[in-house]
Write an enzyme that holds these catalytic residues in place. Structure first.
Site: not given
Lengths: 395, 149
Positions: A291, A339
């Protein structure tokens, strides 16, 4: 005593996500949820009629999974609205694997969609326009009066502490952003695809010292879903299964001021639990999805998950270990930094991990990836969940 | 005991987001009216508790009381905000948000502010010694902040 009864009992068999290089998606949150559920089921060769387990943690009302099931017209026998922020979906996979291994459901759908970017532009909510929560939450009373910029301020505090204790530098944190961006240059669906340098990161505006803009994740629209079923049924479906080999969860606080130690997260618990269940070690991980809400998040998690000793994360990442060709290819989609990041990134970690294990990642494919780790972090380094996935060869 | 150090908001600055008062924390906020920093303690565990709660997070006991704090602390972590964290902070940036360890054994989020009235964020680093100061709130309470030294 390590309980291995869940190891390999369930698998992720379908994945889908919806993102755009513009950062914006057409359609309502519900429409996006339905779209990715449909696509993930099709990816698996299943239909909505097969679904008897539903996992959803966001929605307009008071009971996320209840309201989504009603919308979908299904009557699940396993339901879960666990909400821990960005790590919710790793926790959902853990819960789904447990339920499937016990026969409490057969086909589980985990789904998430949010449109903070386009909602904000339309003036219908979105990032930066959150309504105050009703009632005196501890945060309203003890943190918000001091107007820390959120969430970056909380992570900046952790970064300041890590720098103080271990001598970690801004350049070392920047290397994480640089390497993640290098992966994004190979992903035509990524929001940011131009390569960057450490100097670019350090020259980007300070958001909350010591974190610069390029140390921070995006704000985009996005949606994703994963489908799980038993390993046995998985072997009859369209795509190679990504077996759930190990899972672990630990949450330590909700507010950053209640975090027991700013440089050690609950991943120091969830990671070892997942590795023990899987019978694997960090050295066995071929590709990692860790993460990356902020560069410091990745640094702390690399240490806590055991990829390097506590305090040595800065040196560990400094030579490009996370980049293409590095020893630990990480955040291969381009991550939350490049992203997509609609507020909770955890679902995209799972989607990319599965795609890597299937060999579907094109130019950014990590050759021979058999074991993948997806680690979600929710809240402000609050809720940690580690999922280790493997191909059939690892069963 | 020396007089409390009161540091008003800059001229023309809007009110900060006002902290609500929960039932467990009422004594804390009442004490701030006289610029007194008090911390909740569990009498069973003899441990300080912050934020104040209805029950001790160590033993779940309810034999709790508020005691005066020393008013000193050490900066555990800090971050400078170059822009306001919410609209109430317009005109105040840059400013420093810190976690402060109090000698009573609790940690609180706060801000280190300048005591000389000059512009700009306070100069502060992890490990610095700080002492409590008070920013008046609109309703007569004071918000605890810290200054160096």
């Amino acid at each position: 005593m390590v309980d291995r009864t869940m190891r390999g009992a369930a698998a992720i068999v379908g994945v889908a996500d919806a993102v755009s290089p513009t950062g914006e998606l057409e359609g309502s949150v519900r429409a996006l949820e339905v779209q990715v559920i449909r696509e993930a089921l099709a990816d698996a060769g299943l239909t909505i009629a097969d679904v008897d387990g539903l996992f959803s943690c966001t929605g307009p009302g008071w009971a996320a999974s209840l309201e989504l099931a009603e919308y979908l017209g299904i009557a699940p026998r396993w339901t879960d609205s666990t909400q821990t922020g960005g790590s919710s979906f790793e926790i959902h996979v853990q819960h789904a694997a447990a339920a499937i291994s016990l026969g409490l459901c057969d086909v589980a759908v985990v789904v998430y969609a949010a449109t903070p970017r386009s909602s904000f532009k339309r003036g219908t909510g979105g990032f930066g326009s959150r309504q105050a929560l009703p009632g005196p939450t501890p945060s309203a009373e003890w943190e918000q009066p001091y107007a820390m910029r959120m969430p970056m301020g909380a992570y900046a505090l952790a970064a300041s502490r890590h720098m103080h204790e271990f001598g970690t530098t801004a350049e070392q944190l920047a290397q994480i952003a640089v390497d993640t961006r290098t992966w994004a240059t190979m992903n035509p669906r990524a929001r940011l695809q131009d390569p960057i340098t450490i100097e670019d990161v350090l020259a980007s505006p300070m958001q909350a010292s010591p974190l610069h803009k390029l140390d921070c994740c995006l704000v985009t629209d996005g949606a994703g879903a994963v489908v799980l079923t038993s390993a046995e049924r998985a072997r009859t479906l369209r795509k190679p299964p990504a077996l759930v080999l190990g899972t672990g969860t630990c949450h330590t606080h909700a507010m950053i001021s209640e975090m027991p130690d700013l440089t050690t997260t609950g991943a120091a618990v969830s990671g070892p639990l997942a590795f023990a269940e899987a019978g694997l070690t960090p050295a066995d991980i071929d590709v990692a999805q860790i993460y990356d809400s902020f560069t410091i998040t990745v640094l702390l998690l690399l240490e806590d998950l055991g990829f390097c000793p506590k305090g040595e994360g800065g040196a560990f990442v400094a030579d490009g270990v996370l980049a293409p060709g590095g020893a630990l290819p990480s955040n291969t989609s381009g991550g939350g930094l490049a992203y997509t990041h609609p507020g909770m990134f955890g679902i995209f970690l799972l989607v990319e991990a599965v795609r890597q294990l299937r060999g579907e990642c094109g130019p950014r494919q990590v050759e021979g990836a058999e074991v993948a780790l997806a680690h979600g972090s929710g809240g402000v380094l609050s809720a940690m969940s580690t999922i280790i996935l493997g191909t059939e060869a690892t069963a | 005991m020396s007089d409390p150090l009161i540091i008003p908001a800059p001229d023309g600055a809007p009110d900060r987001q006002q902290p609500p008062v929960s039932s467990a924390s009422e004594p804390f906020w009442e004490a701030t009216r006289t610029c007194s920093l008090v911390i909740q303690w569990c009498r069973s565990c003899e441990r300080a508790i912050h934020f104040p709660r209805e029950a001790c997070p160590s033993c779940l006991g309810t034999d709790l009381e508020f005691r005066p704090a020393a008013g000193t602390g050490t900066v555990f972590a800090c971050s400078e905000m170059p822009a306001p964290g919410n609209p109430g902070m317009k005109g105040r940036a840059p400013y420093v948000v810190v976690l402060v360890d109090l000698p009573e054994g609790v940690r609180m989020l706060s801000s280190v502010v300048r005591s000389d009235g000059a512009e700009g964020a306070a100069e502060v680093a992890v490990g610095d010694s700080v002492r409590v100061a008070w920013e008046p709130l609109a309703d007569g309470r004071h918000l605890p902040v810290f200054v160096r030294g």
